[in-house]
Scaffold this motif. Sequence first.
Motif, short mmCIF file in Angstrom:
data_model
loop_
_atom_site.label_atom_id
_atom_site.label_comp_id
_atom_site.label_asym_id
_atom_site.label_seq_id
_atom_site.Cartn_x
_atom_site.Cartn_y
_atom_site.Cartn_z
N SER A 1 0.82 -1.21 0.00
CA SER A 1 0.00 0.00 0.00
C SER A 1 0.86 1.26 0.00
CB SER A 1 -0.92 0.00 1.22
OG SER A 1 -1.70 1.17 1.28
N GLN A 2 1.96 1.24 0.76
CA GLN A 2 2.86 2.39 0.77
C GLN A 2 3.49 2.60 -0.60
OE1 GLN A 2 5.60 1.48 3.93
NE2 GLN A 2 4.11 1.89 5.56
N ALA A 3 3.85 1.50 -1.28
CA ALA A 3 4.42 1.62 -2.62
C ALA A 3 3.39 2.21 -3.60
CB ALA A 3 4.90 0.26 -3.10
N LEU A 4 2.14 1.83 -3.46
CA LEU A 4 1.10 2.37 -4.33
C LEU A 4 0.83 3.84 -4.04
CD1 LEU A 4 -1.40 -0.65 -4.35
CD2 LEU A 4 0.07 0.10 -6.22
N GLU A 5 0.87 4.21 -2.75
CA GLU A 5 0.70 5.62 -2.40
C GLU A 5 1.84 6.47 -2.96
OE1 GLU A 5 0.35 5.84 1.80
OE2 GLU A 5 -1.67 4.96 1.86
N THR A 6 3.05 5.94 -2.89
CA THR A 6 4.19 6.67 -3.46
C THR A 6 4.02 6.84 -4.96
OG1 THR A 6 5.64 5.75 -1.75
CG2 THR A 6 6.70 6.65 -3.72
N ALA A 7 3.46 5.83 -5.61
CA ALA A 7 3.22 5.90 -7.06
C ALA A 7 1.95 6.65 -7.40
CB ALA A 7 3.16 4.49 -7.63
N GLU A 8 1.23 7.15 -6.36
CA GLU A 8 0.00 7.92 -6.55
C GLU A 8 -1.06 7.10 -7.29
OE1 GLU A 8 1.05 11.58 -8.40
OE2 GLU A 8 1.98 12.41 -6.60
N ILE A 9 -1.21 5.85 -6.89
CA ILE A 9 -2.25 4.97 -7.44
C ILE A 9 -3.32 4.79 -6.37
CG2 ILE A 9 -2.78 2.67 -8.29
CD1 ILE A 9 0.03 2.50 -9.40
N ALA A 10 -4.53 5.25 -6.66
CA ALA A 10 -5.64 5.11 -5.71
C ALA A 10 -5.98 3.64 -5.55
CB ALA A 10 -6.84 5.89 -6.20
N HIS A 11 -6.21 3.21 -4.32
CA HIS A 11 -6.48 1.80 -4.07
C HIS A 11 -7.21 1.64 -2.75
CE1 HIS A 11 -2.77 2.70 -1.90
NE2 HIS A 11 -3.05 1.67 -1.11
N ALA B 1 -16.81 -6.67 -3.63
CA ALA B 1 -17.79 -6.54 -4.70
C ALA B 1 -17.48 -5.36 -5.61
CB ALA B 1 -19.19 -6.40 -4.10
N ARG B 2 -16.85 -4.31 -5.06
CA ARG B 2 -16.49 -3.14 -5.87
C ARG B 2 -15.23 -3.33 -6.68
NH1 ARG B 2 -17.23 1.72 -1.42
NH2 ARG B 2 -19.49 1.55 -1.12
N ALA B 3 -14.55 -4.44 -6.49
CA ALA B 3 -13.27 -4.65 -7.16
C ALA B 3 -13.38 -4.77 -8.66
CB ALA B 3 -12.59 -5.90 -6.59
N THR C 1 -7.69 -3.15 -5.70
CA THR C 1 -8.01 -3.68 -4.38
C THR C 1 -6.88 -4.59 -3.92
OG1 THR C 1 -10.36 -3.67 -4.96
CG2 THR C 1 -9.72 -4.91 -3.00
N VAL C 2 -6.33 -4.30 -2.75
CA VAL C 2 -5.28 -5.11 -2.15
C VAL C 2 -5.91 -5.90 -1.01
CG1 VAL C 2 -3.04 -5.12 -0.99
CG2 VAL C 2 -3.52 -3.41 -2.76
#
Length: 678
Positions: free
Chosen positions: A513-523, A539-541, A548-549
């Motif tokens: 999640s931290q790596a995705l936040e650094t890459a500015e990817i909403a998740h 269900a929203r995935a 979704t992680v």
Amino acid sequence: MTGDTIADELRGGWPPPGIELARTPFPERRANQEATLDRWARSWATRLPRWPGKDKEIAARLNSEIASLNRWSDDALRAVAHAAAGPAFRHGDAANVAATSTALAATCVAAHRVLGWTPHPPQRDAAVCLLRGRLVELDTGEGKTLAAALAACVSAMAGVPTHVVTVNDYLAERDARAMQPLFDYFGLGVGLVHAGVPQAQRPSAYSQPITYCTNKELVFDYLRDRMSVREARSPAQLAMQPYWRSSASGNLVRLRGLHFAIVDEADSVLIDEGRTPMVIASAMDPAANDSIYRDLLDLAAGMRHGEEFRHRTATREIQLTDIGRERLHDHAHEAVQSASDEVKPVWALPWARERIMSQALRALHLLHRDRHYIVREGRVVIVDESTGRLLPDRSWEQGLHQLVETKEGLTPSGTNNTLARITSQRFFTRYLRLAGMSGTLREVAPELRTSYGLQTERVAPNRPCRRRTLPPQLWPDCASRNAAVVREIRLRLAAGQAVLVGTASIASSRTLSQALETAEIAHRVLDALNDANEAELVARAGRRGAVTVCTDMAGRGTDIALEPAVVESGGLHVVLTEWHESKRIDRQLLGRCARQGDPGSCRSITSLEDEQVGMHAPREAAWVRRIWPIGPSPQPVVGWLRRITQHRAQRAAERQRSLTVKQDQQLLALLAFTGVAE
């Protein structure tokens, strides 16, 4: 089950041979310790080819039966279903073909009328197998909920109390509510039992013809019933028990016996959770001298691995060496002088101090925060390794829980006194008839055949699978692995797909999640720390742009509906970030995409630092790292290392399950002297 119903069942061949109704408080299969040679012979006998003639004949008749019954009125349909259900269920493999096809056809027609769902051929075939007491491998998304409901309808109309068992509270409640209109159509009541259902309401739930329940609550309720009827050796004694034992009347009777169970996600319930026995314990007062836990941990922290103790991470076994025992003996000689009367036996008895020292070493070296447990509101809460869910009402035995609490700087809770215990194998083999379903059974079919005597049938999907499995990637470390996952997610989002990423632990989810936040990817992150809206998040995935992680199989059983734009762009893309102990568990995650003929894709992106690789193939991983220190490893090497890792992991898990069953049998042999072992 009433006396008239039992008499009818006996005339029709139900219950099967080996059941002594007069000698047990309620109907269940007699518990006996099967000899190794007998188990081996039974295992080989179940491997013999089965003549599929009756199943094919039933399948061939169903279409014409459904077309004919569609013209019948509701009252006539109910009447024919109830009339055919008894012969269809009672005779098992020798069931009358006409009765079975008629009963199932009636339930299929009713499902279309009240639910708007038309059971497709794989669901009908699965229902036939369930009624015959088999395991069914039906792909994820093929509608196991409806297949189980069809079989449950027939068995309940035959007068057999039926338990539909699943792995979590959400699935039990969802399936019971979704199928209730079908059961109401035939006049069948439905009960619901999960962790949120008060004890006072459970007798009513179990009294219904069909009860949806979670496996753990079902087992614990069974243990409570067995404890309550311990003095009663027959139905007659059970009926008289309230007159001589006033405390019993408020506790009995919940289950009415173990007649027929349909186990959803059977591999998870019967295999993955078979390593840990279910235990009911009473809380004892906290130890008068809690400093013993700190003393033990301090001593354990100073012990040298390989010299004073050895451990096997795969099975979590700790063994003190002779040098370690000598050091423990010297420390105990000093500690016993100042110990309180309550603590002195721990230090004075060699077997007691070696056992508690092993627990201290296990707490330090084998149980890790945010993987095996979390700390919430000043408490240690166990994380279920099979599902990634929290177990707030569970605790480890023999002082292990208190040692983990002390390790985390918390006040240790009181120790527990074991009152009753049972393994999944010993419990579920007591059902007079057992059946189950899952999307992933082929890998454990031999073990299920040996341990439970159940055959596994593969049912082909209704529509051809359109899943694209992309070449796997194996990176030298977790950092490069996470960078590759981020690149993969960017690529799939650009193509218009939704992405589901599976991790093995809470810590791994946080790091990614931290790596995705650094890459500015909403998740969105779904793990044991954020499981309140699990089904909703999963269900929203399937929405466009969704990332979704989730840990392990969080949200298992929840359908991921795809937006039309996602379907046109290639469907859901699933990323596996760590190999599990079995390829079967990997398939559970990868099977979340491309359901019911939808498009989808998947890829595994793993690293040499993953836990399973480190536990089961450290030498092989070191060799790969030396040869390919940078970048992903070649495809043949990836497949080779994965096979080695998962083969060894699965063998270790099988040995642990076998050891659990063996310990349970040894305990039964010891308790037999008391006359209360069952």
